[in-house]
Design an enzyme around this catalytic site. Structure first.
Site, short mmCIF file in Angstrom:
data_model
loop_
_atom_site.label_atom_id
_atom_site.label_comp_id
_atom_site.label_asym_id
_atom_site.label_seq_id
_atom_site.Cartn_x
_atom_site.Cartn_y
_atom_site.Cartn_z
N HIS A 41 3.70 2.35 2.01
CA HIS A 41 4.13 2.59 3.33
C HIS A 41 5.09 2.22 3.52
O HIS A 41 5.75 1.45 2.40
CB HIS A 41 3.23 1.85 4.78
CG HIS A 41 3.23 0.80 4.60
ND1 HIS A 41 2.87 -0.66 4.79
CD2 HIS A 41 4.31 -0.53 4.57
CE1 HIS A 41 3.02 -1.08 5.60
NE2 HIS A 41 4.72 -1.56 5.09
N ASN A 85 0.39 -1.45 0.62
CA ASN A 85 0.54 -0.05 -0.18
C ASN A 85 0.30 1.68 0.04
O ASN A 85 0.57 2.12 0.30
CB ASN A 85 -0.72 0.20 1.14
CG ASN A 85 0.12 0.17 2.41
OD1 ASN A 85 1.26 0.04 2.63
ND2 ASN A 85 -1.19 -0.41 3.27
N GLU A 131 1.52 4.38 7.29
CA GLU A 131 0.61 3.91 6.28
C GLU A 131 -0.42 5.36 5.26
O GLU A 131 0.09 6.29 6.37
CB GLU A 131 -0.92 3.25 7.85
CG GLU A 131 -0.24 2.14 8.34
CD GLU A 131 -0.51 0.87 7.63
OE1 GLU A 131 0.22 1.23 6.28
OE2 GLU A 131 -0.03 0.06 7.78
C1 F6R Z 1 10.14 -2.85 8.16
C2 F6R Z 1 9.24 -2.13 7.30
C3 F6R Z 1 8.10 -1.95 6.48
C4 F6R Z 1 8.30 -2.90 5.18
C5 F6R Z 1 7.29 -3.29 4.49
C6 F6R Z 1 7.27 -4.88 3.26
O1 F6R Z 1 10.51 -2.41 9.26
O2 F6R Z 1 8.86 -1.19 8.10
O3 F6R Z 1 7.99 -0.53 5.57
O4 F6R Z 1 9.54 -2.64 5.07
O5 F6R Z 1 6.56 -3.81 4.72
O6 F6R Z 1 7.75 -6.16 3.93
P1 F6R Z 1 8.68 -6.49 3.28
O7 F6R Z 1 9.31 -6.52 2.87
O8 F6R Z 1 8.13 -8.05 3.72
O9 F6R Z 1 7.51 -7.70 1.79
#
Ligand code: F6R
Length: 263
Positions: A139, A137, A144
Protein backbone atom coordinates in the site's frame (compact mmCIF):
# COMPACT_ATOMS: atom_id res chain seq x y z
CA UNK A 1 11.35 4.90 -12.32
CA UNK A 2 14.75 5.60 -10.73
CA UNK A 3 15.87 3.13 -8.07
CA UNK A 4 18.66 4.13 -5.68
CA UNK A 5 20.08 1.40 -3.44
CA UNK A 6 21.79 2.65 -0.26
CA UNK A 7 23.90 0.70 2.25
CA UNK A 8 21.63 1.42 5.21
CA UNK A 9 18.67 3.35 6.58
CA UNK A 10 20.62 6.46 7.52
CA UNK A 11 21.95 6.71 3.96
CA UNK A 12 18.38 6.28 2.64
CA UNK A 13 17.52 9.36 4.70
CA UNK A 14 20.50 11.35 3.39
CA UNK A 15 20.00 10.41 -0.28
CA UNK A 16 16.20 10.85 -0.29
CA UNK A 17 16.51 14.23 1.45
CA UNK A 18 19.14 15.32 -1.08
CA UNK A 19 16.77 14.39 -3.91
CA UNK A 20 13.85 16.21 -2.26
CA UNK A 21 16.00 19.29 -1.55
CA UNK A 22 17.21 19.38 -5.18
CA UNK A 23 13.61 19.22 -6.44
CA UNK A 24 12.46 21.79 -3.87
CA UNK A 25 15.18 24.21 -4.95
CA UNK A 26 13.99 23.84 -8.55
CA UNK A 27 10.39 24.63 -7.52
CA UNK A 28 11.27 27.54 -5.21
CA UNK A 29 10.21 28.60 -1.70
CA UNK A 30 6.49 28.05 -2.35
CA UNK A 31 7.05 24.33 -2.81
CA UNK A 32 4.15 22.03 -1.88
CA UNK A 33 5.19 18.80 -0.17
CA UNK A 34 3.13 15.65 0.23
CA UNK A 35 4.20 13.95 3.45
CA UNK A 36 3.90 10.39 4.74
CA UNK A 37 3.82 9.31 8.37
CA UNK A 38 5.28 6.03 9.66
CA UNK A 39 8.86 4.99 10.40
CA UNK A 40 10.26 4.94 6.87
CA UNK A 41 10.64 8.69 6.20
CA UNK A 42 11.85 9.69 9.69
CA UNK A 43 15.52 9.73 8.67
CA UNK A 44 14.52 11.75 5.58
CA UNK A 45 12.72 14.35 7.70
CA UNK A 46 15.66 14.55 10.13
CA UNK A 47 18.03 15.21 7.22
CA UNK A 48 15.65 17.78 5.68
CA UNK A 49 15.48 19.52 9.07
CA UNK A 50 19.29 19.60 9.16
CA UNK A 51 19.34 21.23 5.74
CA UNK A 52 16.79 23.84 6.87
CA UNK A 53 18.85 24.55 10.02
CA UNK A 54 22.04 25.05 7.98
CA UNK A 55 20.26 27.34 5.51
CA UNK A 56 20.57 24.88 2.60
CA UNK A 57 16.78 24.51 2.23
CA UNK A 58 14.18 27.29 2.40
CA UNK A 59 10.73 26.09 3.47
CA UNK A 60 9.52 29.40 4.90
CA UNK A 61 6.62 29.57 2.43
CA UNK A 62 6.21 25.85 1.84
CA UNK A 63 2.94 23.96 2.26
CA UNK A 64 2.49 20.31 3.15
CA UNK A 65 -0.32 17.82 2.68
CA UNK A 66 -0.29 14.61 4.69
CA UNK A 67 -1.24 11.43 2.91
CA UNK A 68 -3.73 10.08 5.38
CA UNK A 69 -5.35 10.12 8.81
CA UNK A 70 -7.03 7.54 11.01
CA UNK A 71 -10.78 7.83 11.41
CA UNK A 72 -12.04 8.53 14.90
CA UNK A 73 -8.85 9.62 16.72
CA UNK A 74 -9.01 13.14 18.17
CA UNK A 75 -6.51 15.53 16.52
CA UNK A 76 -4.50 15.82 19.73
CA UNK A 77 -4.25 12.03 20.17
CA UNK A 78 -0.48 11.34 20.06
CA UNK A 79 -1.00 8.58 17.45
CA UNK A 80 -3.28 10.64 15.20
CA UNK A 81 -1.46 11.54 12.01
CA UNK A 82 -2.29 15.20 12.70
CA UNK A 83 -0.17 15.06 15.84
CA UNK A 84 2.46 12.78 14.28
CA UNK A 85 3.00 15.17 11.36
CA UNK A 86 3.29 18.10 13.82
CA UNK A 87 6.02 16.26 15.79
CA UNK A 88 7.96 14.71 12.92
CA UNK A 89 7.58 17.23 10.10
CA UNK A 90 6.06 20.62 10.98
CA UNK A 91 8.15 21.37 14.06
CA UNK A 92 11.53 19.89 12.99
CA UNK A 93 11.39 21.61 9.59
CA UNK A 94 9.95 24.83 11.03
CA UNK A 95 6.96 24.79 8.66
CA UNK A 96 4.15 27.26 9.28
CA UNK A 97 1.47 25.08 11.00
CA UNK A 98 -1.27 26.95 9.11
CA UNK A 99 0.23 25.65 5.85
CA UNK A 100 0.30 22.01 6.93
CA UNK A 101 -2.83 20.02 6.11
CA UNK A 102 -4.00 16.57 7.18
CA UNK A 103 -7.18 14.82 5.98
CA UNK A 104 -10.07 15.24 8.41
CA UNK A 105 -10.70 11.86 10.06
CA UNK A 106 -13.37 13.07 12.46
CA UNK A 107 -16.62 11.14 12.27
CA UNK A 108 -18.71 14.24 11.63
CA UNK A 109 -18.04 15.40 8.07
CA UNK A 110 -16.48 12.11 7.02
CA UNK A 111 -18.70 11.81 3.95
CA UNK A 112 -17.13 14.83 2.23
CA UNK A 113 -13.70 14.77 3.91
CA UNK A 114 -12.13 13.43 0.72
CA UNK A 115 -13.68 16.05 -1.52
CA UNK A 116 -12.66 18.85 0.83
CA UNK A 117 -9.08 17.58 0.89
CA UNK A 118 -8.89 17.28 -2.89
CA UNK A 119 -10.16 20.88 -3.15
CA UNK A 120 -7.48 22.08 -0.70
CA UNK A 121 -4.71 20.36 -2.69
CA UNK A 122 -6.04 21.89 -5.89
CA UNK A 123 -6.23 25.36 -4.31
CA UNK A 124 -2.56 25.03 -3.33
CA UNK A 125 -1.69 24.35 -6.98
CA UNK A 126 -1.12 20.62 -6.51
CA UNK A 127 1.65 18.68 -4.77
CA UNK A 128 5.16 19.25 -6.14
CA UNK A 129 7.02 16.54 -4.23
CA UNK A 130 5.20 13.57 -2.69
CA UNK A 131 7.18 11.67 -0.05
CA UNK A 132 5.98 8.08 0.36
CA UNK A 133 6.64 5.01 2.46
CA UNK A 134 5.21 1.63 1.52
CA UNK A 135 3.34 -1.02 3.47
CA UNK A 136 4.52 -4.63 3.53
CA UNK A 137 1.44 -5.39 1.39
CA UNK A 138 2.39 -2.72 -1.16
CA UNK A 139 0.00 0.00 0.00
CA UNK A 140 0.97 3.65 -0.53
CA UNK A 141 -0.97 6.10 1.55
CA UNK A 142 -3.53 3.72 2.95
CA UNK A 143 -4.58 2.50 -0.49
CA UNK A 144 -4.84 -1.15 0.37
CA UNK A 145 -4.62 -3.96 -2.22
CA UNK A 146 -7.59 -3.83 -4.62
CA UNK A 147 -7.77 0.01 -4.44
CA UNK A 148 -8.73 1.66 -7.70
CA UNK A 149 -5.65 2.90 -9.55
CA UNK A 150 -7.64 6.09 -10.25
CA UNK A 151 -8.89 6.59 -6.68
CA UNK A 152 -9.12 10.02 -5.05
CA UNK A 153 -9.04 10.98 -1.36
CA UNK A 154 -11.70 8.97 0.50
CA UNK A 155 -12.37 6.75 3.47
CA UNK A 156 -10.81 3.26 3.31
CA UNK A 157 -10.92 0.20 5.52
CA UNK A 158 -7.50 -0.92 6.76
CA UNK A 159 -6.50 -4.54 6.14
CA UNK A 160 -5.71 -6.84 9.05
CA UNK A 161 -2.07 -6.87 7.84
CA UNK A 162 -1.81 -3.07 8.08
CA UNK A 163 -3.49 -3.01 11.50
CA UNK A 164 -1.04 -5.66 12.73
CA UNK A 165 1.94 -3.78 11.22
CA UNK A 166 0.82 -0.55 12.95
CA UNK A 167 -0.12 -2.19 16.27
CA UNK A 168 3.49 -1.60 17.39
CA UNK A 169 2.60 2.06 18.00
CA UNK A 170 -0.56 1.29 20.03
CA UNK A 171 -1.09 -0.48 23.36
CA UNK A 172 -2.85 -3.35 21.60
CA UNK A 173 -4.17 -4.44 18.19
CA UNK A 174 -7.72 -3.72 19.34
CA UNK A 175 -6.85 -0.01 19.64
CA UNK A 176 -5.69 0.34 16.02
CA UNK A 177 -8.44 2.14 14.08
CA UNK A 178 -10.20 0.15 11.36
CA UNK A 179 -10.71 3.06 8.97
CA UNK A 180 -8.76 5.97 7.56
CA UNK A 181 -9.09 8.85 5.12
CA UNK A 182 -6.34 8.57 2.52
CA UNK A 183 -5.25 10.33 -0.62
CA UNK A 184 -6.11 8.08 -3.54
CA UNK A 185 -3.71 6.51 -6.00
CA UNK A 186 -4.95 9.00 -8.61
CA UNK A 187 -4.25 11.84 -6.17
CA UNK A 188 -0.71 10.55 -5.57
CA UNK A 189 -0.11 10.18 -9.31
CA UNK A 190 -0.99 13.87 -9.76
CA UNK A 191 2.04 14.92 -7.69
CA UNK A 192 4.78 16.28 -9.97
CA UNK A 193 7.50 14.17 -8.35
CA UNK A 194 7.33 11.16 -6.07
CA UNK A 195 10.10 10.00 -3.73
CA UNK A 196 9.40 6.66 -2.01
CA UNK A 197 11.62 5.37 0.80
CA UNK A 198 11.75 1.84 2.24
CA UNK A 199 14.00 -0.01 4.65
CA UNK A 200 14.37 -3.57 5.87
CA UNK A 201 13.70 -7.05 4.58
CA UNK A 202 10.02 -6.75 5.51
CA UNK A 203 9.60 -4.37 2.55
CA UNK A 204 11.61 -6.44 0.04
CA UNK A 205 8.65 -8.28 -1.51
CA UNK A 206 6.65 -5.07 -1.87
CA UNK A 207 9.58 -3.21 -3.47
CA UNK A 208 10.24 -6.03 -5.96
CA UNK A 209 6.53 -6.20 -6.83
CA UNK A 210 6.01 -2.47 -7.35
CA UNK A 211 9.27 -1.86 -9.25
CA UNK A 212 9.55 -5.01 -11.35
CA UNK A 213 6.12 -6.67 -11.27
CA UNK A 214 3.02 -5.86 -13.29
CA UNK A 215 0.93 -2.77 -12.60
CA UNK A 216 -1.84 -4.18 -10.47
CA UNK A 217 -4.28 -3.04 -7.80
CA UNK A 218 -3.06 -6.01 -5.73
CA UNK A 219 0.27 -4.15 -5.24
CA UNK A 220 -1.01 -0.56 -5.16
CA UNK A 221 2.46 1.04 -5.24
CA UNK A 222 2.97 -0.51 -8.67
CA UNK A 223 0.87 2.39 -10.02
CA UNK A 224 4.07 4.47 -9.67
CA UNK A 225 5.33 2.73 -12.82
CA UNK A 226 2.88 5.05 -14.59
CA UNK A 227 4.43 8.15 -13.01
CA UNK A 228 6.88 10.15 -15.08
CA UNK A 229 9.11 11.16 -12.15
CA UNK A 230 9.21 8.50 -9.43
CA UNK A 231 12.36 7.86 -7.39
CA UNK A 232 12.58 4.82 -5.11
CA UNK A 233 15.27 4.99 -2.40
CA UNK A 234 15.85 1.73 -0.52
CA UNK A 235 18.40 0.08 1.73
CA UNK A 236 20.14 -3.18 0.76
CA UNK A 237 17.62 -5.30 2.69
CA UNK A 238 14.58 -3.73 1.01
CA UNK A 239 16.38 -4.11 -2.36
CA UNK A 240 17.26 -7.77 -1.76
CA UNK A 241 14.61 -9.22 -4.12
CA UNK A 242 15.22 -6.82 -7.03
CA UNK A 243 16.31 -8.68 -10.16
CA UNK A 244 17.96 -5.63 -11.75
CA UNK A 245 19.74 -4.38 -8.62
CA UNK A 246 23.14 -4.23 -10.37
CA UNK A 247 21.65 -2.19 -13.20
CA UNK A 248 20.15 0.33 -10.72
CA UNK A 249 23.52 0.63 -8.97
CA UNK A 250 25.34 1.23 -12.25
CA UNK A 251 22.76 3.78 -13.38
CA UNK A 252 23.10 5.75 -10.14
CA UNK A 253 26.91 5.64 -10.19
CA UNK A 254 27.05 6.88 -13.76
CA UNK A 255 24.61 9.79 -13.44
CA UNK A 256 25.72 12.86 -15.39
CA UNK A 257 26.93 15.77 -13.24
CA UNK A 258 23.70 17.78 -13.57
CA UNK A 259 21.65 14.90 -12.19
CA UNK A 260 23.94 14.10 -9.22
CA UNK A 261 22.75 14.73 -5.71
CA UNK A 262 24.46 17.08 -3.29
CA UNK A 263 24.88 14.75 -0.30
C1 F6R B 1 1.75 6.70 6.13
C2 F6R B 1 1.31 5.87 5.04
C3 F6R B 1 1.71 4.45 4.88
C4 F6R B 1 3.12 4.13 5.40
C5 F6R B 1 3.35 2.62 5.32
C6 F6R B 1 4.72 2.25 5.83
O1 F6R B 1 1.22 8.00 6.02
O2 F6R B 1 0.58 6.35 4.26
O3 F6R B 1 1.63 4.08 3.52
O4 F6R B 1 4.05 4.81 4.63
O5 F6R B 1 2.38 1.96 6.06
O6 F6R B 1 4.81 2.53 7.19
P1 F6R B 1 6.22 2.43 7.92
O7 F6R B 1 7.06 3.46 7.31
O8 F6R B 1 5.90 2.73 9.37
O9 F6R B 1 6.72 1.06 7.69
Amino acid sequence: MDVIICPDESQVGIVSAAKIAKLAAEVGPKVVFGVATGSSPLATYAELARRVATGKLDVSQAQAFALDEYVGLPHDHPLSYTDTIRRTVTEPLGLDPDRVHVPDGRLEGLADAGERYEAAIKAAGGVDIQILGIGSNGHVGFNEPSSSLHSRTRMKTLTQQTREDNARFFESLAEVPRHCVTQGLGTILDARHVVLVANGVGKAAAIAAIVEGPVTAMWPGSVLQLHEHATIVVDEAAASLLTLADYYRQAYESLPAWQRLDL
